[in-house]
Design a protein around this motif. Structure first.
Motif, short mmCIF file in Angstrom:
data_model
loop_
_atom_site.label_atom_id
_atom_site.label_comp_id
_atom_site.label_asym_id
_atom_site.label_seq_id
_atom_site.Cartn_x
_atom_site.Cartn_y
_atom_site.Cartn_z
N SER A 53 0.83 -1.22 0.00
CA SER A 53 0.00 0.00 0.00
C SER A 53 0.86 1.26 0.00
O SER A 53 0.40 2.32 -0.43
CB SER A 53 -0.94 0.00 1.21
N TRP A 63 -8.43 4.50 -4.65
CA TRP A 63 -9.13 3.57 -3.77
C TRP A 63 -9.06 2.17 -4.35
O TRP A 63 -8.75 1.99 -5.52
CB TRP A 63 -10.57 4.03 -3.53
N PRO A 65 -8.03 -2.23 -3.52
CA PRO A 65 -6.87 -2.96 -3.04
C PRO A 65 -5.61 -2.51 -3.76
O PRO A 65 -5.68 -2.20 -4.94
CB PRO A 65 -7.20 -4.41 -3.38
N LEU A 67 -4.87 -0.53 -1.08
CA LEU A 67 -5.13 0.50 -0.08
C LEU A 67 -6.24 0.08 0.86
O LEU A 67 -6.19 0.32 2.05
CB LEU A 67 -5.49 1.83 -0.75
N THR A 68 -7.28 -0.53 0.31
CA THR A 68 -8.36 -1.07 1.13
C THR A 68 -8.54 -2.53 0.76
O THR A 68 -8.24 -2.95 -0.35
CB THR A 68 -9.68 -0.32 0.87
N SER A 69 -9.02 -3.29 1.70
CA SER A 69 -9.17 -4.72 1.44
C SER A 69 -10.60 -5.06 1.05
O SER A 69 -11.16 -6.04 1.51
CB SER A 69 -8.78 -5.51 2.69
N ASP A 70 -11.20 -4.21 0.21
CA ASP A 70 -12.58 -4.46 -0.18
C ASP A 70 -12.65 -5.55 -1.25
O ASP A 70 -11.85 -5.62 -2.15
CB ASP A 70 -13.26 -3.18 -0.67
#
Length: 123
Positions: A53, A63, A65, A67-70
């Protein structure tokens, strides 16, 4: 260019989205696009998800992955063009607060000014 192994584009004031053609760079083992002005979703169909990240940090508009694990589809934040319909968007002045501050200041000034300039009221 298809055999590029390392790409460091950090701190270059780049804007817009990460080009989807970067996802076709199969030999890319190091990528750093941190501290730019990039926006949009990070490409996820190749090894972009394997980069740490820190390779993407400092880009407020990026935004997805890693950065976020959505794992679900997330819509990007809405863009407001021209005047905003959201009264708390930060671009508009809240006149109710301004009016209250002006009213308090004027009232306080009149009360203190009267006491300072009228000798009868001071006694």
């Amino acid at each position: 260019m298809l055999q590029l192994e390392s790409l460091d584009l950090s701190k270059n004031y780049l804007s817009s989205q990460i080009p989807p053609e970067f996802a076709d760079l199969n030999f890319l083992s190091h990528l750093n696009v941190s501290y730019n002005q990039l926006t949009g979703r990070i490409p996820t169909n190749t090894q972009f998800s394997t980069f740490p990240s820190t390779s993407f940090e400092g880009n407020k508009g990026l935004w997805g992955p890693p950065l976020t694990s959505d794992t679900t589809i997330v819509l990007p934040p809405p863009k407001f063009n021209g005047s905003s319909s959201n009264p708390n968007s930060g671009d508009e002045i809240d006149w109710n607060v301004i009016n209250a501050e002006i009213g308090f200041t004027c009232g306080f000034g009149i009360a203190v000014g009267s006491l300072l300039f009228c000798k009868r009221w001071r006694k």
